[in-house]
Enzyme design. Structure first.
Site, PDB file in Angstrom:
ATOM      1  N   ARG A   1       0.863  -1.299  -0.112  1.00  0.00           N
ATOM      2  CA  ARG A   1       0.013   0.062  -0.038  1.00  0.00           C
ATOM      3  C   ARG A   1       1.074   1.122   0.037  1.00  0.00           C
ATOM      4  NH1 ARG A   1      -0.549   4.722   2.412  1.00  0.00           N
ATOM      5  NH2 ARG A   1      -0.503   3.793   4.329  1.00  0.00           N
ATOM      6  N   ASP A   2       1.584   1.611   1.138  1.00  0.00           N
ATOM      7  CA  ASP A   2       2.315   2.796   1.218  1.00  0.00           C
ATOM      8  C   ASP A   2       3.618   2.747   0.296  1.00  0.00           C
ATOM      9  OD1 ASP A   2       3.506   5.332   1.686  1.00  0.00           O
ATOM     10  OD2 ASP A   2       3.088   5.154   3.903  1.00  0.00           O
TER      11      ASP A   2
ATOM     12  N   HIS B   1       3.516   3.924  -3.734  1.00  0.00           N
ATOM     13  CA  HIS B   1       3.833   5.132  -4.019  1.00  0.00           C
ATOM     14  C   HIS B   1       5.575   5.187  -4.618  1.00  0.00           C
ATOM     15  CE1 HIS B   1       0.890   7.771  -2.005  1.00  0.00           C
ATOM     16  NE2 HIS B   1       0.807   7.138  -0.972  1.00  0.00           N
TER      17      HIS B   1
ATOM     18  N   HIS C   1       2.369   4.480  12.806  1.00  0.00           N
ATOM     19  CA  HIS C   1       2.941   4.373  11.335  1.00  0.00           C
ATOM     20  C   HIS C   1       3.981   5.476  11.332  1.00  0.00           C
ATOM     21  CE1 HIS C   1       2.185   3.973   6.775  1.00  0.00           C
ATOM     22  NE2 HIS C   1       2.593   5.543   6.942  1.00  0.00           N
TER      23      HIS C   1
END
Lengths: 336, 336
Positions: free
Chosen positions: A14-15, A18, A195
């Protein structure tokens, strides 16, 4: 020492999306998810970098539709909760319903740190739909511990299973983290998560500080893959936590192999701290500003540094990317 | 908060030399030194990675003789102290005399954390020769705070200007650092310095912890260039320290430019935490073991991980590289 079980949450898919221009394929999602699941990771987050339905001109198109990735990953995960991120305003409850149909078992509903109220209906719906549901506060450095407690209570009242704090800009020092996690632990009975981003080289230390203050869910990614300078490097964090005696249930050696054998080969660039991402952390602005800032800097003959520091000074938040050009224009006029 | 002047010590051209196979040229030494000096760095260390006279078959040959690099750098430095590292047993007082003739103004005499006594004559000679003289304890994680105090007093009695502690294996956590720096501050009246490696992703946090406990000399390198997972990244550390209000006297923006424009282009690989260097930090063994370990692993059909963890368990120290093959052989016999 925090003797609770520490739940490791991987957000490589997910992150990390990027950092690979949202180019993950179903095959890659399967390989990474399977490796993480076997290593004992409890939650595996998979979505467009900006959450489900993020694929767009504004946030970058996904190479392969994320629902295909979710479905493929769900086919190989045996123990972990397959998790999606939802940013109200980008994704909708309908998108979340589709993600659940494709195998998602958990959702993290994320808002700016002062806007928890826009997530109430999404969290309520998710809980009723049987999803493990997380309230996720982004850019947590921009609010005081008191404000964060107030916002977390909105998530708690809506039915969230835990509250996650995100240092989205990689701005915080360990003391910043301690103050915020401790305030939440005192005021909210739900588990707390954290996070981190590594823009100031502090993501592992900040994660340890969060755990020391009582956080029990910690986000990380293989090789630190993620926006800006990247996230907490999961194989490093888990090795340190293992040596310190924390109970994470993960096999850190297996994570090292996933990172080196599966994730490293698909990376487009090494996850290091270069000037741009360092400045994001120094100034405390959102990593999605970077591309817009680079373009504006070129257009107006400025350095990205000048623009980023000014954006931080003005307390600009995600969604205000359009204003970057205005700020650059103003700065360029001052310089003449 | 430590309100003293914090002295920034750059060791890109010394510890960083390991990460570029000791290939620095005089032109590169000039460019880096000039940039660091202009940015306000107070001490600029330049030597073979293993200290002056380290160029050898065992430690790796320097591309260009280090005395030429020292001489070239001394020609462009206006304010910083040009510094060399000396490991007794590798370099000699005669080598140090040559370094001084070529422009060195300071020396750090480094020994294993329990062997300060082998540096007494070198420190005494350096002080009498008018050099700014530092007693440098390597592999500081392998000794208790009490033992470190005992060793530091040997340096102090010999005339050292400050005592530097090095987490050579990148093994320490912030708490490990705090215990050792605090003990030194309590027992020794000299200034204290700290040198960190990033194998566990904690170098910036450990450096901040050292400063919080009273350390006033902090080592770092551009882009973190250095042995193993590298050192504390100087441009990151200085940006964080600037935001926290410490008085370092350096221009962190200028350091970002040196790192990005001068050092990054000459790097041979990105300074990231891969499995091998993570394991060095996890096991607490010296980074010079890595190459020997890789070779032994290949020879005996083992993984580097198995060997490194065993070396850490046995408390092996620098200079015992020859025993790595024996350990690998024993492990391979066990496996049969």
């Amino acid at each position: 020492m925090n003797t609770n079980k520490i739940h490791i949450v991987d957000t490589t898919l997910r992150d990390g999306s990027h950092a690979v221009s949202h180019s993950f394929t179903a095959d890659q999602a399967v390989a990474v998810s399977e490796g993480l699941d076997k290593a004992g990771v409890e939650m595996i987050e998979i979505s467009h970098g900006d959450g489900i339905a993020g694929s767009s001109l504004n946030y970058g198109f996904s190479k392969q539709p994320e629902m295909e990735l979710i479905k493929a990953a769900s086919g190989v995960i045996k123990n972990a909760k397959l998790t999606v991120l939802l940013l109200p305003g980008i994704g909708t409850i309908e998108d979340l319903r589709m993600a659940q149909e494709n195998g998602a078992a958990a959702v993290r509903v994320a808002t700016h740190v002062t806007e928890a109220d826009i997530a109430i209906q999404h969290i309520s719906w998710a809980k009723q739909a049987g999803l493990f549901t997380v309230g996720f506060l982004m850019m947590a450095h921009m609010a005081t511990p008191e404000k964060i407690v107030e916002q977390a209570k909105i998530f708690a009242d809506a039915g969230a299973d835990y509250i996650n704090l995100a240092d989205s800009a990689g701005y915080m020092t360990p003391e910043d983290v301690r103050a915020r996690i401790a305030a939440l632990k005192n005021a909210v009975s739900l588990p707390i998560g954290f996070h981190s981003h590594n823009n100031l080289g502090l993501s592992v230390a900040n994660s340890l500080a969060a755990v020391e203050e009582g956080a029990t869910y910690i986000d990380a990614t293989c090789r630190g893959l993620g926006a800006g300078a990247g996230n907490t490097q999961i194989e490093v964090l888990c090795a340190v936590m293992e040596r310190l005696g924390y109970n994470t249930g993960v096999n850190s050696f297996a994570l090292m192999d996933v990172a080196e054998d599966i994730v490293e080969p698909l990376m487009q660039r090494p996850q290091v701290i270069r000037t741009d991402s360092l400045l994001l952390g120094y100034a405390g602005v959102y990593s999605s500003f970077l591309l817009h800032t680079r373009r504006a800097a070129e257009k107006y003959g400025l350095t990205p540094r000048e623009i980023l520091v000014e954006l931080g000074r003005r307390g600009m938040v995600g969604g205000q990317e359009d204003m970057i050009v205005d700020v650059a224009y103003e700065l360029s006029r001052k310089g003449t």
